[in-house]
Design an enzyme around this catalytic site. Structure first.
Site, PDB file in Angstrom:
ATOM      1  N   ARG A  16       0.864  -1.195   0.000  1.00 40.18           N
ATOM      2  CA  ARG A  16       0.000   0.000   0.000  1.00 40.18           C
ATOM      3  C   ARG A  16       0.893   1.234   0.000  1.00 40.18           C
ATOM      4  O   ARG A  16       2.120   1.139  -0.016  1.00 40.18           O
ATOM      5  CB  ARG A  16      -0.917  -0.020   1.218  1.00 40.18           C
ATOM      6  CG  ARG A  16      -0.150   0.233   2.509  1.00 40.18           C
ATOM      7  CD  ARG A  16      -1.063   0.432   3.696  1.00 40.18           C
ATOM      8  NE  ARG A  16      -0.360   1.186   4.724  1.00 40.18           N
ATOM      9  CZ  ARG A  16      -0.705   1.220   5.996  1.00 40.18           C
ATOM     10  NH1 ARG A  16      -1.740   0.548   6.410  1.00 40.18           N
ATOM     11  NH2 ARG A  16      -0.015   1.939   6.860  1.00 40.18           N
ATOM     12  N   MET A  18       3.021   4.604  -0.715  1.00 41.59           N
ATOM     13  CA  MET A  18       3.963   4.963  -1.779  1.00 41.59           C
ATOM     14  C   MET A  18       4.571   3.742  -2.454  1.00 41.59           C
ATOM     15  O   MET A  18       4.779   3.729  -3.666  1.00 41.59           O
ATOM     16  CB  MET A  18       5.085   5.842  -1.207  1.00 41.59           C
ATOM     17  CG  MET A  18       4.729   7.302  -1.214  1.00 41.59           C
ATOM     18  SD  MET A  18       6.136   8.317  -0.759  1.00 41.59           S
ATOM     19  CE  MET A  18       5.970   8.371   1.013  1.00 41.59           C
ATOM     20  N   ASP A  61       8.689  -9.429   6.729  1.00 40.19           N
ATOM     21  CA  ASP A  61       8.862  -8.559   7.896  1.00 40.19           C
ATOM     22  C   ASP A  61      10.305  -8.087   7.835  1.00 40.19           C
ATOM     23  O   ASP A  61      11.235  -8.886   7.984  1.00 40.19           O
ATOM     24  CB  ASP A  61       8.594  -9.347   9.181  1.00 40.19           C
ATOM     25  CG  ASP A  61       8.823  -8.498  10.428  1.00 40.19           C
ATOM     26  OD1 ASP A  61       9.415  -7.390  10.325  1.00 40.19           O
ATOM     27  OD2 ASP A  61       8.411  -8.944  11.519  1.00 40.19           O
ATOM     28  N   VAL A  62      10.509  -6.802   7.604  1.00 43.05           N
ATOM     29  CA  VAL A  62      11.874  -6.307   7.342  1.00 43.05           C
ATOM     30  C   VAL A  62      12.801  -6.448   8.544  1.00 43.05           C
ATOM     31  O   VAL A  62      14.014  -6.297   8.404  1.00 43.05           O
ATOM     32  CB  VAL A  62      11.874  -4.841   6.850  1.00 43.05           C
ATOM     33  CG1 VAL A  62      11.184  -4.716   5.507  1.00 43.05           C
ATOM     34  CG2 VAL A  62      11.274  -3.883   7.885  1.00 43.05           C
ATOM     35  N   ASN A  88      11.626   0.591   1.334  1.00 44.84           N
ATOM     36  CA  ASN A  88      10.535   1.561   1.513  1.00 44.84           C
ATOM     37  C   ASN A  88       9.753   1.368   2.809  1.00 44.84           C
ATOM     38  O   ASN A  88       9.200   2.332   3.330  1.00 44.84           O
ATOM     39  CB  ASN A  88       9.590   1.443   0.303  1.00 44.84           C
ATOM     40  CG  ASN A  88       8.283   2.143   0.521  1.00 44.84           C
ATOM     41  OD1 ASN A  88       8.203   3.365   0.424  1.00 44.84           O
ATOM     42  ND2 ASN A  88       7.227   1.388   0.839  1.00 44.84           N
ATOM     43  N   TYR A 153      11.991   8.260  14.792  1.00 47.04           N
ATOM     44  CA  TYR A 153      11.856   8.387  13.330  1.00 47.04           C
ATOM     45  C   TYR A 153      12.987   9.251  12.777  1.00 47.04           C
ATOM     46  O   TYR A 153      13.635   8.895  11.782  1.00 47.04           O
ATOM     47  CB  TYR A 153      10.489   9.011  13.017  1.00 47.04           C
ATOM     48  CG  TYR A 153      10.091   9.003  11.559  1.00 47.04           C
ATOM     49  CD1 TYR A 153       9.485   7.888  10.995  1.00 47.04           C
ATOM     50  CD2 TYR A 153      10.307  10.110  10.752  1.00 47.04           C
ATOM     51  CE1 TYR A 153       9.096   7.882   9.662  1.00 47.04           C
ATOM     52  CE2 TYR A 153       9.923  10.119   9.417  1.00 47.04           C
ATOM     53  CZ  TYR A 153       9.318   8.990   8.877  1.00 47.04           C
ATOM     54  OH  TYR A 153       8.948   8.989   7.557  1.00 47.04           O
ATOM     55  N   LYS A 157      15.885   7.907  10.273  1.00 43.29           N
ATOM     56  CA  LYS A 157      15.975   8.443   8.910  1.00 43.29           C
ATOM     57  C   LYS A 157      17.320   9.116   8.651  1.00 43.29           C
ATOM     58  O   LYS A 157      17.838   9.078   7.525  1.00 43.29           O
ATOM     59  CB  LYS A 157      14.802   9.395   8.629  1.00 43.29           C
ATOM     60  CG  LYS A 157      13.440   8.706   8.607  1.00 43.29           C
ATOM     61  CD  LYS A 157      13.332   7.612   7.544  1.00 43.29           C
ATOM     62  CE  LYS A 157      11.925   7.074   7.377  1.00 43.29           C
ATOM     63  NZ  LYS A 157      11.822   5.982   6.389  1.00 43.29           N
ATOM     64  N   THR A 191      -0.012   9.174   6.710  1.00 43.86           N
ATOM     65  CA  THR A 191      -0.301  10.559   7.096  1.00 43.86           C
ATOM     66  C   THR A 191      -1.805  10.834   7.226  1.00 43.86           C
ATOM     67  O   THR A 191      -2.190  11.955   7.567  1.00 43.86           O
ATOM     68  CB  THR A 191       0.306  11.545   6.073  1.00 43.86           C
ATOM     69  OG1 THR A 191      -0.117  11.164   4.760  1.00 43.86           O
ATOM     70  CG2 THR A 191       1.815  11.539   6.131  1.00 43.86           C
TER      71      THR A 191
HETATM   72  P1  NAP Z   1       2.473   3.380   4.559  1.00 37.37           P
HETATM   73  O1  NAP Z   1       1.313   3.692   3.665  1.00 37.37           O
HETATM   74  O2  NAP Z   1       2.204   3.154   6.017  1.00 37.37           O
HETATM   75  O3  NAP Z   1       3.236   2.147   3.925  1.00 37.37           O
HETATM   76  C1  NAP Z   1       4.296   1.538   4.587  1.00 37.37           C
HETATM   77  C2  NAP Z   1       4.189   0.068   4.386  1.00 37.37           C
HETATM   78  O4  NAP Z   1       5.255  -0.576   5.110  1.00 37.37           O
HETATM   79  C3  NAP Z   1       2.872  -0.515   4.931  1.00 37.37           C
HETATM   80  O5  NAP Z   1       2.316  -1.414   4.004  1.00 37.37           O
HETATM   81  C4  NAP Z   1       3.331  -1.196   6.193  1.00 37.37           C
HETATM   82  O6  NAP Z   1       2.511  -2.263   6.601  1.00 37.37           O
HETATM   83  C5  NAP Z   1       4.710  -1.679   5.787  1.00 37.37           C
HETATM   84  N1  NAP Z   1       5.491  -2.113   6.933  1.00 37.37           N
HETATM   85  C6  NAP Z   1       5.496  -1.613   8.200  1.00 37.37           C
HETATM   86  N2  NAP Z   1       6.292  -2.325   8.983  1.00 37.37           N
HETATM   87  C7  NAP Z   1       6.800  -3.317   8.206  1.00 37.37           C
HETATM   88  C8  NAP Z   1       7.682  -4.397   8.436  1.00 37.37           C
HETATM   89  N3  NAP Z   1       8.201  -4.639   9.659  1.00 37.37           N
HETATM   90  N4  NAP Z   1       7.994  -5.210   7.418  1.00 37.37           N
HETATM   91  C9  NAP Z   1       7.464  -5.006   6.186  1.00 37.37           C
HETATM   92  N5  NAP Z   1       6.613  -4.018   5.900  1.00 37.37           N
HETATM   93  C10 NAP Z   1       6.288  -3.181   6.910  1.00 37.37           C
HETATM   94  O7  NAP Z   1       3.566   4.534   4.502  1.00 37.37           O
HETATM   95  P2  NAP Z   1       4.100   5.470   3.321  1.00 37.37           P
HETATM   96  O8  NAP Z   1       3.697   6.856   3.669  1.00 37.37           O
HETATM   97  O9  NAP Z   1       3.815   4.906   1.999  1.00 37.37           O
HETATM   98  O10 NAP Z   1       5.668   5.384   3.648  1.00 37.37           O
HETATM   99  C11 NAP Z   1       6.608   4.686   2.849  1.00 37.37           C
HETATM  100  C12 NAP Z   1       7.998   5.141   3.271  1.00 37.37           C
HETATM  101  O11 NAP Z   1       8.117   6.557   3.038  1.00 37.37           O
HETATM  102  C13 NAP Z   1       8.302   4.937   4.760  1.00 37.37           C
HETATM  103  O12 NAP Z   1       9.654   4.552   4.920  1.00 37.37           O
HETATM  104  C14 NAP Z   1       8.083   6.312   5.357  1.00 37.37           C
HETATM  105  O13 NAP Z   1       8.823   6.532   6.538  1.00 37.37           O
HETATM  106  C15 NAP Z   1       8.579   7.190   4.208  1.00 37.37           C
HETATM  107  N6  NAP Z   1       8.084   8.560   4.243  1.00 37.37           N
HETATM  108  C16 NAP Z   1       6.735   8.814   4.213  1.00 37.37           C
HETATM  109  C17 NAP Z   1       6.300  10.138   4.216  1.00 37.37           C
HETATM  110  C18 NAP Z   1       4.844  10.512   4.135  1.00 37.37           C
HETATM  111  O14 NAP Z   1       4.521  11.705   4.286  1.00 37.37           O
HETATM  112  N7  NAP Z   1       3.936   9.590   3.886  1.00 37.37           N
HETATM  113  C19 NAP Z   1       7.238  11.177   4.298  1.00 37.37           C
HETATM  114  C20 NAP Z   1       8.597  10.874   4.343  1.00 37.37           C
HETATM  115  C21 NAP Z   1       9.006   9.551   4.307  1.00 37.37           C
HETATM  116  P3  NAP Z   1       1.669  -2.196   8.004  1.00 37.37           P
HETATM  117  O15 NAP Z   1       0.421  -1.475   7.689  1.00 37.37           O
HETATM  118  O16 NAP Z   1       1.469  -3.628   8.370  1.00 37.37           O
HETATM  119  O17 NAP Z   1       2.468  -1.446   9.017  1.00 37.37           O
END
Ligand code: NAP
Length: 247
Positions: A16, A18, A61-62, A88, A153, A157, A191
């Protein structure tokens, strides 16, 4: 010919958010993609959408190194090689540092930093075989500046950004490039409901996943062949400074 035709990519946390959008764009541009995530139903649905000839799902699971080894093997067994790794997967947890628990700290360092190292390490043997590989580590603007109430976080990062530079130095000899990507606030499940205020950010809005996917595509492709150990920012101007309030 797509921009990543013939390449095979493994993306963590791609069921799901990004990661899923990155998978869609890479497949659209000719790559085969392995989607690694904990979310099995969402991962299976994405494979169905992309077609089993283009995508495969592996439960990942990473924080579990053995599962990373399996995920790399799935890429090689299913599609014959591995050229691109997108680290990611990530979580966010919030509290002022004085209230932040040891459990919150351990959990986020394990997923957001250890998980990136494990993925990189497990993929190196397959990436060496590629001859032109790209590792894309997803950091954040929180890897470039402090962000309040996000101690773990922010630390993780910054760690991802540093690890990317170190790995770039060690792996350049194999033509494995390693870069970090620094998104600003992007509209994803992470978010949802946070009420992010972008009014003082230059572009005045949140980003969309596809605006990051375009950057991932560039870094995955040979178009970025001279870029390694570098930071790629897509943040609407957040790290440039505070924009004046719009009247
Ligand atoms: P997201 O929609 O929550 O997607 C992250 C995915 O990673 C989810 O499917 C989540 O599954 C999975 N995940 C969590 N823990 C895991 C694990 N132990 N092993 C494998 N998968 C796992 O978040 P996103 O916003 O797309 O974020 C993607 C990346 O971009 C992240 O690294 C985040 O820190 C970074 N980022 C995001 C933003 C933003 O504004 N959205 C900004 C800067 C950086 P679960 O639902 O099971 O946890």
């Amino acid at each position: 010919m797509g921009r990543v035709s013939g390449k095979v990519a493994l993306i963590s946390g791609a069921a799901r958010g990004m990661g899923a959008e990155h998978a869609r764009l890479l497949v659209q541009e000719g790559a085969k993609v392995v989607i690694g995530d904990l979310l099995e139903a969402e991962g299976a649905a994405l494979v169905e959408e992309l077609g089993a000839e283009n995508a495969a799902f592996v439960r990942l699971d990473v924080t579990d190194y053995g599962q990373w080894e399996t995920a790399v093997q799935v890429a090689v067994d299913t599609f014959g090689r591995l050229d691109v790794l997108v680290n990611n997967a990530g979580i966010a947890n919030f509290a002022l540092i004085e209230d932040y628990t040891l459990e919150q700290w351990r959990q986020i360092i394990d997923i957001n930093l250890n998980g990136v190292f494990y993925g990189l390490k497990a993929a190196i043997p397959a990436l060496k075989e590629s001859g032109a590989a790209s590792v894309i580590n997803i950091s954040s603007t929180a890897g470039l500046k402090g962000v309040p109430a996000l101690p773990g976080y922010t630390a993780a990062k910054f760690g991802v950004r540093g690890l990317s530079k170190e790995a770039a130095l060690d792996l350049g000899r194999y033509n494995i490039r390693v870069n970090s990507v620094h998104p600003g606030n992007i509209r994803t499940p992470m978010t949802d409901g946070l009420g992010v205020d972008q009014s003082r950010v230059a572009l005045g809005r949140m980003g969309e996943s596809l605006e990051l996917s375009n950057l991932i595509l560039f870094l995955a492709s040979d178009e970025s062949s001279f870029s390694t150990g570098a930071e790629f920012v897509a943040d609407g101007g957040e790290t440039a400074g505070l924009a004046a309030p719009v009247e």
